[in-house]
Motif scaffolding. Structure first.
Motif, PDB file in Angstrom:
ATOM      1  N   ASP A  19       1.287  -1.308   0.290  1.00  0.00           N
ATOM      2  CA  ASP A  19      -0.255   0.126   0.283  1.00  0.00           C
ATOM      3  C   ASP A  19       0.707   1.468   0.072  1.00  0.00           C
ATOM      4  OD1 ASP A  19      -2.067   1.967   0.586  1.00  0.00           O
ATOM      5  OD2 ASP A  19      -2.864   0.976   2.316  1.00  0.00           O
ATOM      6  N   PHE A  20       1.207   2.539  -1.187  1.00  0.00           N
ATOM      7  CA  PHE A  20       1.553   3.490  -1.344  1.00  0.00           C
ATOM      8  C   PHE A  20       0.812   4.293  -0.543  1.00  0.00           C
ATOM      9  CE2 PHE A  20       4.087   0.916  -4.012  1.00  0.00           C
ATOM     10  CZ  PHE A  20       5.548   1.371  -4.429  1.00  0.00           C
ATOM     11  N   GLY A  21      -0.799   4.160  -0.136  1.00  0.00           N
ATOM     12  CA  GLY A  21      -1.335   5.453   0.280  1.00  0.00           C
ATOM     13  C   GLY A  21      -2.611   6.042  -0.856  1.00  0.00           C
ATOM     14  N   ALA A  22      -1.928   4.969  -1.298  1.00  0.00           N
ATOM     15  CA  ALA A  22      -2.881   5.975  -3.307  1.00  0.00           C
ATOM     16  C   ALA A  22      -3.380   4.582  -3.692  1.00  0.00           C
ATOM     17  CB  ALA A  22      -2.189   6.872  -3.540  1.00  0.00           C
ATOM     18  N   ILE A  23      -4.058   4.737  -4.720  1.00  0.00           N
ATOM     19  CA  ILE A  23      -4.838   3.715  -5.783  1.00  0.00           C
ATOM     20  C   ILE A  23      -2.680   3.221  -6.629  1.00  0.00           C
ATOM     21  CG2 ILE A  23      -5.009   2.766  -8.318  1.00  0.00           C
ATOM     22  CD1 ILE A  23      -7.853   4.537  -6.834  1.00  0.00           C
ATOM     23  N   SER A  24      -2.749   2.350  -6.760  1.00  0.00           N
ATOM     24  CA  SER A  24      -1.133   1.431  -7.458  1.00  0.00           C
ATOM     25  C   SER A  24      -1.189   0.247  -8.039  1.00  0.00           C
ATOM     26  CB  SER A  24      -0.138   1.988  -6.618  1.00  0.00           C
ATOM     27  OG  SER A  24      -0.059   1.185  -5.366  1.00  0.00           O
ATOM     28  N   ILE A  25      -0.288   0.474  -9.064  1.00  0.00           N
ATOM     29  CA  ILE A  25      -0.057  -1.378  -9.366  1.00  0.00           C
ATOM     30  C   ILE A  25       0.727  -1.370 -10.602  1.00  0.00           C
ATOM     31  CG2 ILE A  25      -1.065  -0.319 -11.784  1.00  0.00           C
ATOM     32  CD1 ILE A  25      -2.334  -3.012 -12.558  1.00  0.00           C
ATOM     33  N   ALA A  26       1.699  -2.745  -9.975  1.00  0.00           N
ATOM     34  CA  ALA A  26       2.857  -3.023 -10.383  1.00  0.00           C
ATOM     35  C   ALA A  26       2.618  -3.306 -11.701  1.00  0.00           C
ATOM     36  CB  ALA A  26       3.786  -3.624  -9.871  1.00  0.00           C
ATOM     37  N   ASN A  27       3.788  -3.056 -12.703  1.00  0.00           N
ATOM     38  CA  ASN A  27       3.571  -3.459 -14.204  1.00  0.00           C
ATOM     39  C   ASN A  27       4.559  -4.475 -14.904  1.00  0.00           C
ATOM     40  OD1 ASN A  27       1.015  -2.205 -14.875  1.00  0.00           O
ATOM     41  ND2 ASN A  27       1.878  -0.135 -15.431  1.00  0.00           N
ATOM     42  N   LEU A  37      13.076  -8.972  -4.929  1.00  0.00           N
ATOM     43  CA  LEU A  37      12.401  -8.093  -5.791  1.00  0.00           C
ATOM     44  C   LEU A  37      12.665  -7.540  -6.139  1.00  0.00           C
ATOM     45  CD1 LEU A  37      10.036 -10.966  -5.258  1.00  0.00           C
ATOM     46  CD2 LEU A  37      10.855 -11.389  -7.047  1.00  0.00           C
ATOM     47  N   VAL A  38      12.161  -6.678  -7.540  1.00  0.00           N
ATOM     48  CA  VAL A  38      12.244  -5.117  -7.282  1.00  0.00           C
ATOM     49  C   VAL A  38      10.422  -4.630  -8.499  1.00  0.00           C
ATOM     50  CG1 VAL A  38      12.610  -3.339  -8.596  1.00  0.00           C
ATOM     51  CG2 VAL A  38      14.473  -4.676  -7.284  1.00  0.00           C
ATOM     52  N   LEU A  39      10.334  -3.732  -7.940  1.00  0.00           N
ATOM     53  CA  LEU A  39       8.527  -3.933  -8.546  1.00  0.00           C
ATOM     54  C   LEU A  39       8.311  -2.848  -8.833  1.00  0.00           C
ATOM     55  CD1 LEU A  39       8.319  -6.413  -6.946  1.00  0.00           C
ATOM     56  CD2 LEU A  39       5.075  -5.866  -6.946  1.00  0.00           C
ATOM     57  N   ALA A  40       7.686  -2.218 -10.211  1.00  0.00           N
ATOM     58  CA  ALA A  40       7.739  -0.865 -10.287  1.00  0.00           C
ATOM     59  C   ALA A  40       6.352  -0.582 -11.264  1.00  0.00           C
ATOM     60  CB  ALA A  40       9.397  -1.050 -11.073  1.00  0.00           C
ATOM     61  N   GLY A  41       6.127   0.385 -11.125  1.00  0.00           N
ATOM     62  CA  GLY A  41       4.608   0.319 -11.548  1.00  0.00           C
ATOM     63  C   GLY A  41       4.482   1.834 -11.471  1.00  0.00           C
ATOM     64  N   ARG A  42       2.493   1.827 -11.509  1.00  0.00           N
ATOM     65  CA  ARG A  42       2.262   3.462 -11.453  1.00  0.00           C
ATOM     66  C   ARG A  42       1.739   3.555  -9.377  1.00  0.00           C
ATOM     67  NH1 ARG A  42      -2.191   3.113 -13.713  1.00  0.00           N
ATOM     68  NH2 ARG A  42      -3.767   3.452 -11.876  1.00  0.00           N
ATOM     69  N   VAL A  43       2.063   5.133  -9.437  1.00  0.00           N
ATOM     70  CA  VAL A  43       1.621   5.381  -7.595  1.00  0.00           C
ATOM     71  C   VAL A  43       0.481   5.987  -7.836  1.00  0.00           C
ATOM     72  CG1 VAL A  43       1.793   5.672  -5.695  1.00  0.00           C
ATOM     73  CG2 VAL A  43       3.224   4.282  -6.724  1.00  0.00           C
ATOM     74  N   THR A  48      -3.157  11.255 -12.621  1.00  0.00           N
ATOM     75  CA  THR A  48      -1.740  12.288 -12.240  1.00  0.00           C
ATOM     76  C   THR A  48      -0.849  11.738 -11.793  1.00  0.00           C
ATOM     77  OG1 THR A  48      -2.903  12.307 -10.296  1.00  0.00           O
ATOM     78  CG2 THR A  48      -2.681  14.240 -11.878  1.00  0.00           C
ATOM     79  N   GLY A  49      -1.005  10.522 -11.742  1.00  0.00           N
ATOM     80  CA  GLY A  49      -0.283   8.800 -11.049  1.00  0.00           C
ATOM     81  C   GLY A  49       1.399   9.563 -11.345  1.00  0.00           C
ATOM     82  N   ASP A  50       2.415   8.899 -10.180  1.00  0.00           N
ATOM     83  CA  ASP A  50       3.786   9.298 -10.921  1.00  0.00           C
ATOM     84  C   ASP A  50       4.005   7.735 -10.483  1.00  0.00           C
ATOM     85  OD1 ASP A  50       3.567  11.161 -10.418  1.00  0.00           O
ATOM     86  OD2 ASP A  50       3.432  10.886  -7.698  1.00  0.00           O
ATOM     87  N   PHE A  51       5.724   8.031 -10.880  1.00  0.00           N
ATOM     88  CA  PHE A  51       6.577   6.773 -11.180  1.00  0.00           C
ATOM     89  C   PHE A  51       6.541   5.613  -9.167  1.00  0.00           C
ATOM     90  CE2 PHE A  51      10.024   5.838 -14.240  1.00  0.00           C
ATOM     91  CZ  PHE A  51       8.649   6.800 -15.709  1.00  0.00           C
ATOM     92  N   GLY A  52       6.448   4.065  -9.586  1.00  0.00           N
ATOM     93  CA  GLY A  52       6.301   3.901  -7.862  1.00  0.00           C
ATOM     94  C   GLY A  52       6.855   2.441  -8.823  1.00  0.00           C
ATOM     95  N   VAL A  53       8.600   1.979  -7.294  1.00  0.00           N
ATOM     96  CA  VAL A  53       9.078   1.580  -7.247  1.00  0.00           C
ATOM     97  C   VAL A  53       9.053   0.499  -5.265  1.00  0.00           C
ATOM     98  CG1 VAL A  53      11.779   0.226  -7.854  1.00  0.00           C
ATOM     99  CG2 VAL A  53      10.580   2.602  -9.213  1.00  0.00           C
ATOM    100  N   ALA A  54       8.984  -0.900  -6.075  1.00  0.00           N
ATOM    101  CA  ALA A  54       9.035  -0.943  -4.045  1.00  0.00           C
ATOM    102  C   ALA A  54      10.419  -2.392  -3.882  1.00  0.00           C
ATOM    103  CB  ALA A  54       7.729  -1.666  -3.955  1.00  0.00           C
TER     104      ALA A  54
END
Length: 412
Positions: A19-27, A37-43, A48-54
């Motif tokens: 949970d990034f605190g907002a809608i998010s999805i790993a692509n 494991l490195v996950l990347a997607g949208r937060v 108005t989403g941003d790059f997200g990495v976990a």
């Protein structure tokens, strides 16, 4: 544990929701040498989403040595910024590709992070490289690899055409590529869309997606390019191969190349509309020899389908086991399909497995398919990887309190 069972040693009962605190999805997902494991997607939302990495430890827990509590959010524009590809350099640095500034009008964006999640100041401008390919229309990386020489090759969209770009290790454009420009828009067929990339040992590379053979029908598309970015016209028919299943719309989103050079594509087949959102959509695969001819020893005349539901079932990622079995990730039971990279609405994670001859592996789940629900709401897989020889990890989005980055791990 049987093949396809969730691995209870990963996350909670085999599943992880971030949970990034907002809608998010790993692509996308990449595997580090230490099995993290490195996950990347949208937060954020789709406007108005941003790059997200976990980053996850090998047991599925967030790696708190990365970013803030295992997560990084990076805004590149006031509009939508989305990461759709991730790769790990040999030095442990993390390269993420996608777009900045909206799907319709944005530019290619490539970001490099140090292994701790901070931006790498030695790449681009403060760790970020943004390039326009097609002018006012949208450009994006959808598939990306790091070459053995450290150069970064990306493919995706350049307005209505396919987009190609290659960067030097410092983030500058590679002037030995695309006629000296380092980037180009390429017309493939009538309206070719590119989503997947495989780099071959020769330096040539394959791209896959779909192309409209008629105004009302899309088919799987496969093309091969020379190392300099020019189309390899010795492959298929003048560089291209199109494959139809049953006279409906077929969209390839994933690709894997076997050790013998054969090429496997996976995606959504038998859609009644050209963007894959209606009808009894099936998960589908094709296999080709290294010259682009359908491999008639695979499935039925080179094609295979799995149809767990009468709704929309599809493929977004592919990986290969050492025993030749083909593992695919995607979704099952979506009510409206998942055109392109749309967020899941009602379906669940799906992992599919085929035997090496293309037949569904009936030892895996039910008829070769495993369905995973997170909280009874919309979930969808976007990428799949082998974390170890006997564990499959799929990442995507799962709806709990809202749509979150998600991962699940299965026994092979």
């Amino acid at each position: 544990m049987a093949a396809g069972d969730l691995d209870p040693s990963f996350g909670t009962g085999g599943k992880v929701s971030i949970d990034f605190g907002a809608i998010s999805i790993a692509n996308a997902v990449a595997l580090q040498s230490d099995a993290k494991l490195v996950l990347a997607g949208r937060v954020g939302d789709a406007s108005t989403g941003d790059f997200g990495v976990a980053r996850l430890n090998r047991n599925g827990g967030l790696d708190t040595t990365f970013g803030t509590g295992g997560k990084v959010v990076l805004s590149l524009s006031a509009a939508e910024d989305v990461a759709r590809a991730v790769a790990i350099q040999s030095d442990g640095k993390i390269v993420v590709g996608g777009f900045a500034g909206s799907e319709a009008a944005g530019d290619v964006a490539v970001v490099r992070f140090n292994s701790d999640g901070t931006l790498d100041a030695g790449f681009g401008s403060g760790g970020v490289a943004i390039y326009d390919i097609s002018g006012p229309t949208g450009d994006a990386i959808r598939g990306m690899v790091i070459q053995p020489d450290g150069k970064i090759l990306g493919v995706g969209a350049a307005g209505p055409n396919a987009g190609l770009i290659r960067l030097n290790p410092d983030g500058s454009l590679d002037t030995t590529f695309a006629g000296g420009a380092g980037k180009e828009a390429v017309s493939l067929g009538n309206a070719g869309h590119v989503f997947a990339l495989s780099l071959l040992s020769t330096g040539t590379f394959l791209v896959a997606g779909f192309d409209s053979t008629t105004l009302t029908q899309d088919d799987f598309l496969l093309a091969r390019f020379n190392a300099d970015g020019s189309l390899d016209t010795t492959f298929g028919s003048s560089g291209l191969v199109r494959t139809d299943f049953n006279g409906l719309n077929d969209l390839a989103f994933a690709m894997a190349v076997q050790s013998d050079g054969k090429i496997v594509l996976g995606g959504d087949t038998d859609s009644t509309d050209p963007v894959g959102i209606s009808g009894d959509v099936k998960a589908g695969w094709t296999r080709y020899d290294s010259a682009g001819n359908l491999d008639t020893a695979f499935g039925t005349a080179g094609e295979t389908q799995i149809n767990p539901t009468v709704l929309c079932d599809g493929v977004r990622g592919l990986t290969l086991q050492s025993d030749g079995k083909i593992v695919a990730g995607g979704f099952i039971g979506e009510t409206t399909g998942l055109a392109s990279f749309a967020d899941p609405v009602a379906g669940d994670f799906a992992v599919y497995r085929l035997n090496s001859n293309g037949a569904p592996d009936t030892t895996f789940g039910i008829g070769g398919a495993v369905r995973t629900d997170f909280a009874g709401l919309g979930d969808g897989g976007r990428a799949v990887i082998l974390q170890t020889t006997n564990r499959i990890v799929q990442v995507g989005g799962a709806t709990t309190n809202h749509l979150n980055f998600a991962a699940a791990r299965y026994k092979t």
